[in-house]
Design an enzyme around this catalytic site. Structure first.
Site: not given
Length: 360
Positions: A115, A180, A182, A218, A247
């Site tokens: 991000f 996500s 990450n 998502k 994702n």
């Protein structure tokens, strides 16, 4: 693909992937990026997604234009809609570099950006400055924002609502990104109780906006069947307007090359089957009651058509552009129109969900 675009891609592939992406953004900003020729009207591709009227169902996924820097030139590339971000309340640098890796043999990409973005104030200002149509006074194109949370936030669930509150007046839709891989422990927010609380907060914020934009969720491809069922139940309970599946994945099965074991989320062709199976499973469970967007591994019109037949009303791409260039948008639009005609479908809606069983 034109000779100019092919040569440009060849040059970019010799450069560090993140630097190459930065150069692509600069080319779009400066007007140096090749613009596609105008396409004829394709009535079969006109569609609607959660109340959004789209000229075609091919969208740009979040992550390409993280900071909403090149909205106008991207809309000229032929996308039916684009999604910028992810945006977080405060600016953040993301994870240490290098954090983006090409897998050319597999036509895949691994990223662990985390991000990285300039924050909601800067991104919101750019969204507010979007071009306005001379005749209608409305902003050009359909543009959404991917909502994110700061890595060091003490209230990650609240971050999503804060970004929406700040930017909501300037966008056409918002996506809650809890999938996500990450940002450490972000995916924990996909659990039923945490996700319900988060989405209720976001939907309450949306309902207080002057423009009642649709909100999408998502999700990750690395979910068990039970987890998918839980998310579907939460989606119905909270009244979200659509689900984006999916994702990036943490799976590394069957990969090749020196970067195959890098940490981060895998996208591109290796993600296609896994993400399409999740899409079909959700389509089967929702029975078409919630609009679905298919994302993951789309690099051809056939891939986009497969997503639609697996239950998607629209699709998004990103990693496919790394290997095929922006001309991929035109190729998918033209090919998708031909596939609809060949199979006897008069619209995207007619084709939606006609081959779900194949993926279950």
């Amino acid at each position: 693909m034109s000779i100019v675009e092919r040569a440009g891609l060849a040059v970019l592939r010799q450069i560090d992937p993140e630097r190459a992406h930065g150069l692509a953004i600069k080319a779009l900003k400066s007007g140096l990026a090749p613009m596609p020729a105008a396409l004829p009207d394709m009535p079969r591709l006109k569609c609607e997604f959660a109340g959004l009227k789209l000229s075609n169902p091919v969208g740009l996924a979040a992550g390409f234009d993280k900071n909403a820097e090149v909205i106008a030139p991207l809309l000229k590339m032929g996308f039916g809609f684009i999604e910028v971000g992810a945006a977080t309340p405060r600016p953040q640098d993301g994870n240490p570099k290098p954090r983006l890796f090409r897998l050319p043999y597999d036509q895949g990409v691994i990223n662990r950006f985390g991000f990285n973005n300039q924050g909601m104030s800067v991104i919101g200002a750019r969204l507010a400055d979007r071009d306005t149509h001379v005749d209608t006074g409305r902003r050009a194109g359909v543009v959404g924002l991917n909502l994110g949370a700061n890595k060091d936030s003490e209230d990650r669930a609240g971050d999503f609502a804060r970004v929406l509150e700040h930017c909501g007046a300037h966008i056409d839709f918002a996506t809650v990104n809890v999938s996500s891989p990450n940002t450490e422990k972000l995916r924990d927010l996909q659990g039923a109780d945490a996700l319900t609380a988060l989405l209720n907060g976001v939907m309450e914020t949306r309902d207080n906006l002057t423009n009642r934009i649709p909100v999408f969720l998502k999700i990750a491809p690395d979910l068990t069947d039970a987890e998918i069922s839980d998310i579907v139940a939460v989606a119905f309970d909270t009244g979200i307007d659509g689900i984006i599946a999916t994702n990036t994945t943490l799976d590394r099965e069957g990969l090749h090359g020196r970067h195959k074991s890098q940490a981060g989320g895998l996208s591109g062709v290796p993600l296609f089957k896994k993400s399409t199976r999740v899409l079909a499973r959700i389509a089967n469970e929702t029975g078409g009651a919630i609009p679905l967007m298919g994302v993951g591994g789309i690099s051809s019109a056939e891939d986009a058509f497969a997503k639609i037949q697996a239950g998607a009303s629209a699709v998004q791409l990103y990693s496919g552009l790394v290997y095929n260039g922006m001309s991929l948008v035109k190729d998918i639009r033209c090919g998708l129109d031909q596939l609809l005609g060949y199979h006897g479908f008069s619209s995207i809606e007619d084709a939606r969900g006609t081959d779900i069983e194949k993926w279950l």
